[in-house]
Every structure is written in structure tokens, then in C-alpha cells.
Design a protein around this motif. Sequence first.
Motif, PDB file in Angstrom:
ATOM      1  N   SER A 271     -53.858   3.871   1.726  1.00  0.00           N
ATOM      2  CA  SER A 271     -55.185   3.700   2.320  1.00  0.00           C
ATOM      3  C   SER A 271     -56.251   4.189   1.347  1.00  0.00           C
ATOM      4  O   SER A 271     -56.058   5.171   0.615  1.00  0.00           O
ATOM      5  CB  SER A 271     -55.291   4.485   3.632  1.00  0.00           C
ATOM      6  OG  SER A 271     -54.336   4.030   4.557  1.00  0.00           O
ATOM      7  N   ARG A 272     -57.379   3.505   1.343  1.00  0.00           N
ATOM      8  CA  ARG A 272     -58.463   3.848   0.432  1.00  0.00           C
ATOM      9  C   ARG A 272     -59.073   5.190   0.805  1.00  0.00           C
ATOM     10  O   ARG A 272     -59.012   5.635   1.956  1.00  0.00           O
ATOM     11  CB  ARG A 272     -59.527   2.759   0.439  1.00  0.00           C
ATOM     12  CG  ARG A 272     -58.989   1.408   0.011  1.00  0.00           C
ATOM     13  CD  ARG A 272     -60.086   0.361  -0.059  1.00  0.00           C
ATOM     14  NE  ARG A 272     -59.553  -0.939  -0.412  1.00  0.00           N
ATOM     15  CZ  ARG A 272     -59.356  -1.346  -1.670  1.00  0.00           C
ATOM     16  NH1 ARG A 272     -59.686  -0.526  -2.682  1.00  0.00           N
ATOM     17  NH2 ARG A 272     -58.870  -2.541  -1.922  1.00  0.00           N
TER      18      ARG A 272
ATOM     19  N   TRP B 298     -49.596  -0.429  -0.019  1.00  0.00           N
ATOM     20  CA  TRP B 298     -50.800   0.112  -0.644  1.00  0.00           C
ATOM     21  C   TRP B 298     -51.253   1.333   0.137  1.00  0.00           C
ATOM     22  O   TRP B 298     -51.276   1.344   1.368  1.00  0.00           O
ATOM     23  CB  TRP B 298     -51.938  -0.904  -0.680  1.00  0.00           C
ATOM     24  CG  TRP B 298     -51.624  -2.191  -1.391  1.00  0.00           C
ATOM     25  CD1 TRP B 298     -51.607  -3.433  -0.872  1.00  0.00           C
ATOM     26  CD2 TRP B 298     -51.281  -2.331  -2.762  1.00  0.00           C
ATOM     27  NE1 TRP B 298     -51.282  -4.364  -1.811  1.00  0.00           N
ATOM     28  CE2 TRP B 298     -51.074  -3.715  -3.006  1.00  0.00           C
ATOM     29  CE3 TRP B 298     -51.124  -1.438  -3.823  1.00  0.00           C
ATOM     30  CZ2 TRP B 298     -50.717  -4.220  -4.241  1.00  0.00           C
ATOM     31  CZ3 TRP B 298     -50.768  -1.946  -5.070  1.00  0.00           C
ATOM     32  CH2 TRP B 298     -50.574  -3.313  -5.269  1.00  0.00           C
TER      33      TRP B 298
END
Length: 679
Positions: free
Chosen positions: A285-286, A283
Motif C-alpha cells: 500500500s502507498r 504491491w
Amino acid sequence: MEGLENRSGIGVGVCFPEKCLLEMFLELLCSLLWCRSPLLNPFQLREAKREKERRRLHQPEIGYSQAPKPEMKRGRIGKLDTLLSFTRQRSTQIFIVLGLFYILFVFLEIPFVFRTAQEQPSRLPPLVRPPNGVVSGLTLNDAAFDSSLYQSACRVGRAIWAELKSGKAQGPVSKPDNQSRPCPGSISVSGPVFFSRGRSMVIPCGLTLGSHLTVVGEPLKPQRRKCQFMMELQGLTTVEGEEPPRVLHFNPRLKGDWSGKPVIELNTCYRMHWGTAMRCDGWKSRAGEDTVDGLVKCEKWIRGDDDDDGDTDRHAVESNAEWWLKRLIGRTKRVPIDWPFPFSVNKLFVLTLSAGLEGYHVHVDGRHVTSFPYRTGFALEDATGLILSGDISVRSVFAASLPSVHPNISSQQQLEFSTRWRAPSLPHFGVELFVGILSAGNHFAERMAVRKSWMQHSLIKSSKVVARFFVALNPRKEINVELKKEAEYFGDIVIVPYMDNYDLVVLKTVAICEYGVRTVSAEYIMKGDDDTFIKVDDVITRVRNVPYSMSFYIGNINYRHRPMRHGKWAVTYEEWPEEEYPPYANGPGYILSSDIASYILSEFEKHKLRLFKMEDVSMGMWVEQFNRTKPVYYFHSLRFCQFGCVEGYITAHYQSPRQMICLWEKWQMQTIPECCNMR
């Protein structure tokens, strides 16, 4: 009064002034207590009684029946006046006696107090200043230990210190170290040579900003269920018996771990304690997360999450309604570009690790994969070795843009030789608190950060609190030479003359007790580390809240901890036969009352003190033994932080030199202690 004056006159010539004054006072006191008038001595009192008796005999007796009533009344009033007069005389006499007692106390007793205080020994132990001021006064000889490890380390340490004192150790290090071992700008090693060196490559002068390492290799088919390899940047071993620090731990797991999906884990190991791992599991990173030099910490790759259960990727195919809505508002459709996991079995890869301003960056086959921020306690020059292990075949390793100047294991770039940072002189009397700080020989930067931060507290600068570093000798001769110079200039280092070893740190703890009891005669003794930030005023407040007569042990106390019998930190039954450790405070910071420290020193000198390789557990064991003779009160507080820093701390552990300075600046500006979480 003539007799009094005569006796006083005779006494003046044959006795001390205090004795003459005492004799005069006693005679005057007797005259006051035995006479009705302060001016009559005992002889005059007898003469007055006889005169009164003669007057009574020459007067005729008057019967009470014949006496007139007014005269009787007048006689009663006269008796009352006589009684009141006598009472006033007695009051006057009492006040005069009290005044003489006051004069006696002021002019006579004080010289006696001073005279007897010089003759009688003090209850506090005498201050013992080491003759050289640098070496610990703790006696370390073969008779003090029954272990060959202790005896050998002390024997070697005494020989090294004798060589340092004689000046013979100055010769071999007169030339800078970078002349005998140059700093190459780049290093290239082939695969076979890399494996012949134990899968390692030495980087003599460490890394600097802009340095990069390139590894060409391929993951191998795993010999076991898991397929993974590790790339580590390691530093120099600090002391013998301690594993080298992991400046960076990069661990790709092709088959995953508990998740079953490919994952990359990054971490550091500082002083044999692993930090919190950063995991990249596919995923991205935000958007709100911190970046490293503008790059995200984790990039996205294809996870392959579609399975029989219907689980889909985070970016699932959008529905028709969403497509029409976005088309209506004019939003164009973005075509996502997904990359596979960067490592595959038997597939060649080119990995580049570069050192940025805020952290390390990893690129594989030219694509950014992950960035890892710098952790506390490390500098780029600490990365002096590259290690590759696990299921990997290495074709070649190349390092470039390396520093051209040696990071200087001597102290010239890390120590600031200014009188501002020198320790104040020891007071001629006992102190309230003594702080002993454990340090290693090559921790020049850590000690300098402590001098510039909490050791600048007014209590320490005024010598009401004393702080000293306790350092053992290093196997490298040039480090010992620089250490001796540092100790002599700053005056805040106590050298414990044995060869430093991780299993022998407990000797420094005993040396702290010896210094605190004998050299500074402290009421309270605290132990800390050179990466521990200590709020001195909070420590003083805490110990002052404890009754003076109470023996105490303050810190972050562990109860009912069991020794590990297997694994890396295993403790054998020969080392510790019991199933549990005694209650002990974590090593980064704890406080003792001085009577416990005196007991520890006494038992050590009697060769009765049990020494264990874990110094904080050893202290808990010694306190438990003292508790059998006198009750010890254990005070537990989480504000003595074991890992890192928490708001409202008393001690903060694992703080880098930069964090030390930051904590000190915040402490000066704010009343509530706040942490510094920069990397």
C-alpha cells in the motif's frame, strides 16, 4: 314598520333565532328594494303616489308656450336635483344591503356551515386507530393469499402473537440466555471434527476487541483450473430465506484470477449485498493511504513479474548512475527483503486473524499480510460463526480471548429506555407525510440509532410528520418478547403479525400503506429502511413542489431492468413471466401520493393485488396498474442513494448506527448534507 315589528314579535316565539333573523332581513330587504326611501314600506309607497296625483289634478295646467323661461329653467334644475337625490338614495340602499349581507354571513351562515359539516361525511378517510396500538390493522388471513408460503407464515405469526399477548412467552426467557448457553473464553476444534460439522465452527458470543482465531491448514491441489479457498466470519441469519451476513470474506487465490498472479481479496456482504472488494495483489500500500491500527492494508510479496516480454518489478535494479549519485550524497543502499506469496499448494501454514480497534488483521506464519477496516452495519459480536471452504485441508482451529458475556440478543445493551426517545402521540387530524421504516426483530441497535438521529427532527417531534417501524415476528421467542416491550415503551413500532421471511417483506409495504391511509391519513407516504438516513426537510420540500392534484412516484427509479434468470438472484418465469420489470424506485427510499396507497390497500382487501417477493419491484408494478386509471408522474433523482451516501443526499443507505449519529450531528451543524465515511 308596525307590521314588520309585529311579524318579528310573533316569529321570535315560534322559530329558531337564525330563522327569525332571516325573516326580518328579507322583509327589510323588500322594503329597501321596493321603496324610494329606506323608511317607506309598499303600503306607504302607494299612499304617497295617490297624494301626488291629487295635487296634480287640483293645479291648473300651464302650457309650455305660456310658461316663463326662468321657471322652466328652475324646473329643469329641480328635476336634476330629484335625479341626484334618487341616485344618492339608491347608493345608500345598496350600502345598507351589503352591510346586511355581511351581518347575515357572520351571524347566520357560520352556524349553518358547522351544522352541515357535522352531518355530511368528510372527503378524507376517517382516522382508524388500532385498538392495541402495536399491531398493524392489515387483515392477514388465509383468504387473502393463494400461496401456501404466505398462509403458513401468517398462521404461525398469529399463534406467536396470541402467545405473546397472553404472557405465556415470558416464562422460557426469564433467565438470561447466557446461563443456558455459556460464553467460553476459548474454543478448540480438530480437523476431523471441523469437517464433520460442515466445515464450520460456532462462536456462541461472537468476538470482542483483542479476540483472535488461528487456523492451521494447507492448500490442496486444485480439482479445477483455479486454486483458492475462502475463510468467512458469518453472522446470524436475520430472517428466514435470507442468507447470513458475511462479516468478513477472506479469499486467497493461489493461481490468481483475470491477472494470472496470486491475489487476496477481502470483502463483506451486508443484507445480501456485496460491498466493494479490497484486493492485495503483491504491491505494498502507498504511503499516503489510510492505515488500520497503524498497519498497511496490503503488504508486498514477490510477484514474479519478470517474463519474456521484459516486464520487471516495481523495484527494479537501479542503474550505475543512480548508484554513484546516491553514494555521492551519502545515502546508504537499502537491501529490500521480499517475501513470497504466503500460501503454496501442499505447504502447511498458520493463519491468525485478530480483531483490532479499527479492523481485522491477518498474519500468516508470523508475518503481517493484510489488514481490513471494519465495514458499516457490523459489530464484532455479529461474527458468530467461522466457515472454511474451497481447496484447503484444515488440521485445527483455535479461538481465544473471546467475550465472557453474551452480546445479549435481548435489547438491554442496545436500547436506551429514556422518555427522550419516545414517539410523540398521534395527532387528531391528518398529517402531511408518513414515513414507514422496514426493520427486523433483532435490529435493536439500528432502531435506536434512527430514534437518536433523524427521528429527532422538529417536524417529527411536533407530529407534523409521523414515522413508524414495521417489524414482523422472529423465529426466536426471546427476541419477540423484547420486541413487544420495545414497542410498548417507545410507541413507534407497528408489528405485522406474520413470521418474518425475506420473500414476504412485501407484506410490510402493504401495511405501511394501510397505516398511512387509515391511521394517520397522510397526504404523502414514504418507505425507508432502518439503515437509511432520511433528510425529512428535503423530502417535504420535494413533495410540496408537486401540484396537489397530481399522483406521483418519487425516488431513484430504474427503467427497463430485466430479471435474472440464472444464478443466486434468479427469478423463475412462474414468478415473473415478463422480460422486463416495470419502472420501479429502489427500496431504500421512495415517496407516493396517498391516492396510490389507497388503491394498493383497496386491491389487497379485494384479494386482487399481485404480490412479488421483491418489494420495490412490487411497488413499481402496483403504480403501473394505478397509472392505467389516472396518470402518474415519475420523478427520478440520484439523491435517493441506493448504495451508501453521496454529497447532497436526500436518503443515505447502508448506514451503520454510528454513521447515523454522525450524519445527524453534521446535519445540525451544516446546511449542505455531508457523508460520514468512517468504518
